[in-house]
Design an enzyme around this catalytic site. Structure first.
Site, PDB file in Angstrom:
ATOM      1  N   HIS A 233       0.801  -1.217   0.000  1.00  0.00           N
ATOM      2  CA  HIS A 233       0.000   0.000   0.000  1.00  0.00           C
ATOM      3  C   HIS A 233       0.832   1.265   0.000  1.00  0.00           C
ATOM      4  O   HIS A 233       0.322   2.351   0.217  1.00  0.00           O
ATOM      5  CB  HIS A 233      -1.013  -0.011   1.144  1.00  0.00           C
ATOM      6  CG  HIS A 233      -1.751  -1.317   1.205  1.00  0.00           C
ATOM      7  ND1 HIS A 233      -2.589  -1.713   0.205  1.00  0.00           N
ATOM      8  CD2 HIS A 233      -1.701  -2.334   2.077  1.00  0.00           C
ATOM      9  CE1 HIS A 233      -3.054  -2.928   0.483  1.00  0.00           C
ATOM     10  NE2 HIS A 233      -2.516  -3.331   1.615  1.00  0.00           N
ATOM     11  N   ARG A 289      -7.968  14.680   0.282  1.00  0.00           N
ATOM     12  CA  ARG A 289      -6.756  15.491   0.462  1.00  0.00           C
ATOM     13  C   ARG A 289      -6.046  15.685  -0.880  1.00  0.00           C
ATOM     14  O   ARG A 289      -6.390  15.027  -1.868  1.00  0.00           O
ATOM     15  CB  ARG A 289      -5.790  14.744   1.389  1.00  0.00           C
ATOM     16  CG  ARG A 289      -5.386  13.400   0.798  1.00  0.00           C
ATOM     17  CD  ARG A 289      -4.296  12.693   1.561  1.00  0.00           C
ATOM     18  NE  ARG A 289      -3.791  11.555   0.807  1.00  0.00           N
ATOM     19  CZ  ARG A 289      -4.301  10.332   0.815  1.00  0.00           C
ATOM     20  NH1 ARG A 289      -5.381  10.076   1.543  1.00  0.00           N
ATOM     21  NH2 ARG A 289      -3.766   9.369   0.105  1.00  0.00           N
TER      22      ARG A 289
HETATM   23  C1  MV4 Z   1      -9.590  -4.768  -2.455  1.00  0.00           C
HETATM   24  C2  MV4 Z   1      -8.760  -5.621  -3.213  1.00  0.00           C
HETATM   25  C3  MV4 Z   1      -9.361  -6.683  -3.839  1.00  0.00           C
HETATM   26  N1  MV4 Z   1     -10.680  -6.886  -3.719  1.00  0.00           N
HETATM   27  N2  MV4 Z   1     -10.900  -5.005  -2.385  1.00  0.00           N
HETATM   28  C4  MV4 Z   1      -6.080  -2.117  -0.615  1.00  0.00           C
HETATM   29  C5  MV4 Z   1      -6.155  -0.768  -0.022  1.00  0.00           C
HETATM   30  C6  MV4 Z   1      -7.554  -0.554   0.317  1.00  0.00           C
HETATM   31  N3  MV4 Z   1      -7.892   0.811   0.136  1.00  0.00           N
HETATM   32  C7  MV4 Z   1      -8.306  -1.448  -0.570  1.00  0.00           C
HETATM   33  N4  MV4 Z   1      -7.377  -2.404  -1.088  1.00  0.00           N
HETATM   34  C8  MV4 Z   1      -7.771  -3.466  -1.826  1.00  0.00           C
HETATM   35  N5  MV4 Z   1      -9.092  -3.725  -1.792  1.00  0.00           N
HETATM   36  C9  MV4 Z   1     -11.423  -6.054  -3.003  1.00  0.00           C
HETATM   37  N6  MV4 Z   1     -12.731  -6.274  -2.894  1.00  0.00           N
HETATM   38  C10 MV4 Z   1      -7.411  -5.354  -3.272  1.00  0.00           C
HETATM   39  C11 MV4 Z   1      -6.906  -4.282  -2.578  1.00  0.00           C
HETATM   40  C12 MV4 Z   1      -5.496  -4.102  -2.713  1.00  0.00           C
HETATM   41  C13 MV4 Z   1      -4.953  -2.986  -3.359  1.00  0.00           C
HETATM   42  C14 MV4 Z   1      -5.740  -1.953  -3.845  1.00  0.00           C
HETATM   43  C15 MV4 Z   1      -5.179  -0.855  -4.466  1.00  0.00           C
HETATM   44  C16 MV4 Z   1      -3.806  -0.784  -4.612  1.00  0.00           C
HETATM   45  C17 MV4 Z   1      -3.019  -1.782  -4.140  1.00  0.00           C
HETATM   46  C18 MV4 Z   1      -3.564  -2.888  -3.498  1.00  0.00           C
HETATM   47  C19 MV4 Z   1      -2.738  -3.902  -3.014  1.00  0.00           C
HETATM   48  C20 MV4 Z   1      -3.286  -4.973  -2.376  1.00  0.00           C
HETATM   49  C21 MV4 Z   1      -4.660  -5.063  -2.219  1.00  0.00           C
END
Ligand code: MV4
Length: 489
Positions: A233, A289
């Site tokens: 992240h 932001r």
């Molecule tokens: C998810 C996902 C897969 N499926 N939701 C990571 C940060 C948080 N804001 C939400 N995130 C994710 N949500 C579902 N339903 C995968 C991620 C995620 C991710 C999202 C954006 C950028 C990088 C990421 C790395 C791992 C997991």
């Protein structure tokens, strides 16, 4: 009219905001903690106020210290930057109650967007695509809700964000224990154990849309940024436009972001995050932001987002509409961190002995550190953002690679050689990647071996050797040698 702004932040973003103040003939007040007394943001500002010790709760997170500094110096407004108090609704409210202008959206907007369950529900009702799952708060028969969504699924803390309080649930057998664990984590981290459940997307891209609104109901989007190159992240590389989507799709996504912003009664700059997988996009969260990566949007749209934040905060209307905003060319940002990518990205505090920044057409450095400065582990390890612009993606990658090759920080290890290897990666060049890119391609990455000759050159910090490094073409650069050497030694 705003005449003086207090910047409640430090590092490169404080410097970026001071620059906007300078260009608008607005006075800038810096605040700083004891360890930041010699930081560039302090030297750049018109005035600076010491607000306490290095511990953020005693300084950059302390409401009263910041408000008092603003009152003492006669500031009219506070810009929170990113991180620290930037998404704290209570702080935004306190600023307003103290008769100061908060440069950002209304406190109520910040508060509702900070709650995943509430923001997702709001977006669902507004007709913005959301990830199938439990809408709103998770209540009722959880087993049957989970079965309806289908496995694998994801459990997320409503108060979370940026990956905190999240778990993948592969099958029904894992459900109860995952919910229990997520609940505990959420309660301990956020003091709020509300959860949501949704379908797990296993290979998504992270694409986000920049939006900008005034206080008179006008909202536009400044198109998208591709932010999939990240680990745990923490974003590493961002670009605009996203190489993954068509113009038709881009338009749809932009319109969805404006719809989301309207539903949230948004003013000022903000970002609507989407996950994109198999031709579909879904609302993820809204960041209330200014973001680290705003620069790539500024480069392709030709709009100064920070200046517009200040203008709309003092009630001015946007002077352009959606049809006036065009994406031109391609921009890439590399984040230069004081981290060691060969040792699990551990922070690498130390003294910056020498810093040489690349220059040239289409090269922008947003930097918050200077030579002879000590980088402590008290704060974020982001040292600088190197942003390039060129007419197309391929040229921008080449420009970035050359700029990185001429980017020198001596005294501590940075991720600069790691960034160069990403520029040379075939999947990156083909734009074929997802949020799993770093894990898939760079798990066992290591620095190239030391080259004694280049190392000797680096250690000879004489004027002559510095001149040679700074004026060198690619072939002379210490980075250009494949045999390499280890930065920071
Ligand atoms: C998810 C996902 C897969 N499926 N939701 C990571 C940060 C948080 N804001 C939400 N995130 C994710 N949500 C579902 N339903 C995968 C991620 C995620 C991710 C999202 C954006 C950028 C990088 C990421 C790395 C791992 C997991």
């Amino acid at each position: 009219m705003i005449k003086k702004i207090l910047i409640a932040n430090r590092g490169e973003i404080a410097c970026r905001i001071i620059r906007a103040c300078n260009e608008m003939s607005i006075k800038a007040v810096a605040v700083y903690s004891d360890v930041d007394v010699d930081s560039p943001h302090v030297l750049m500002a018109d005035q600076a106020v010491n607000i306490g010790s290095a511990n953020p709760s005693e300084s950059y997170l302390n409401f009263d210290k910041i408000i008092n500094a603003a009152k003492e110096t006669g500031a009219d407004a506070i810009h929170p930057g990113y991180g620290f108090l930037s998404e704290n609704g209570a702080f935004a409210q306190y600023v307003k109650e103290s008769d100061l202008i908060f440069i950002g959206p209304e406190a109520d907007t910040i508060k509702s967007m900070g709650d995943k369950a509430e923001s997702k529900q709001m977006m669902f009702e507004a007709g913005v695509p959301t990830i199938p799952g439990s809408d709103g708060e998770l209540v009722g028969n959880i087993d049957s809700i989970a079965r309806d969504i289908g496995y694998p699924l994801m459990v997320k803390a409503a108060a979370g964000g940026g990956g905190k309080g999240m778990r993948v649930v592969r099958n029904e057998g894992e459900l109860d224990s995952s919910i229990e664990a997520a609940k505990n984590e959420a309660r301990n981290s956020f003091g709020n154990d509300t959860l949501i459940l949704e379908k797990f997307l296993d290979n998504p891209r992270h694409i986000e849309v920049q939006i900008l609104g005034d206080k008179n109901g006008n909202i536009v989007h400044l198109y998208e940024r591709e932010c999939s190159i990240q680990r745990r992240h923490q974003k590493i590389i961002e670009e605009s436009p996203s190489p993954a989507i068509t113009n038709k799709f881009r338009k749809k996504m932009g319109e969805a972001a404006v719809k989301a912003a309207k539903a949230a009664n948004y003013s000022n700059a903000g970002t609507v995050e989407f996950l994109y997988q198999e031709g579909e996009f879904y609302f993820l969260e809204m960041n209330t932001r200014l973001q680290v990566e705003h620069g790539v949007t500024e480069m392709v749209c030709g709009i100064d987002i920070v200046k517009w934040q200040i203008r709309v905060a003092q009630g001015e209307s946007l002077t352009f509409s959606q049809k006036d905003i065009k994406q031109r060319g391609h921009s890439i940002e590399c984040r230069i961190y004081a981290e060691d990518p060969s040792r699990g990205f551990l922070p690498t505090p130390g003294f910056i002995r020498k810093m040489i920044l690349p220059e040239g057409p289409g090269v922008r450095n947003d930097v918050g550190v200077s030579e002879a400065q000590e980088i402590t582990s008290s704060y974020d390890p982001l040292l600088a953002k190197l942003v390039v612009w060129d007419s197309d993606r391929g040229s921008a990658i080449q420009r970035m690679d050359l700029a990185l090759s001429n980017f020198v920080i001596l005294g501590l290890i940075t991720n600069q050689p790691f960034l160069r290897d990403i520029m040379k990666n075939e999947s990156f060049q083909k734009a074929s990647f997802s949020t799993n890119f770093i894990d898939e391609n760079f798990k066992d990455w290591d620095f190239p071996a030391l080259d004694p000759q280049v190392l000797a050159l680096a250690l000879l910090s004489s004027k002559a050797s510095q001149a040679q490094i700074s004026s060198s073409a690619e072939s002379y650069s210490p980075w250009s040698n494949n045999r390499g050497w280890r930065q920071g030694v």
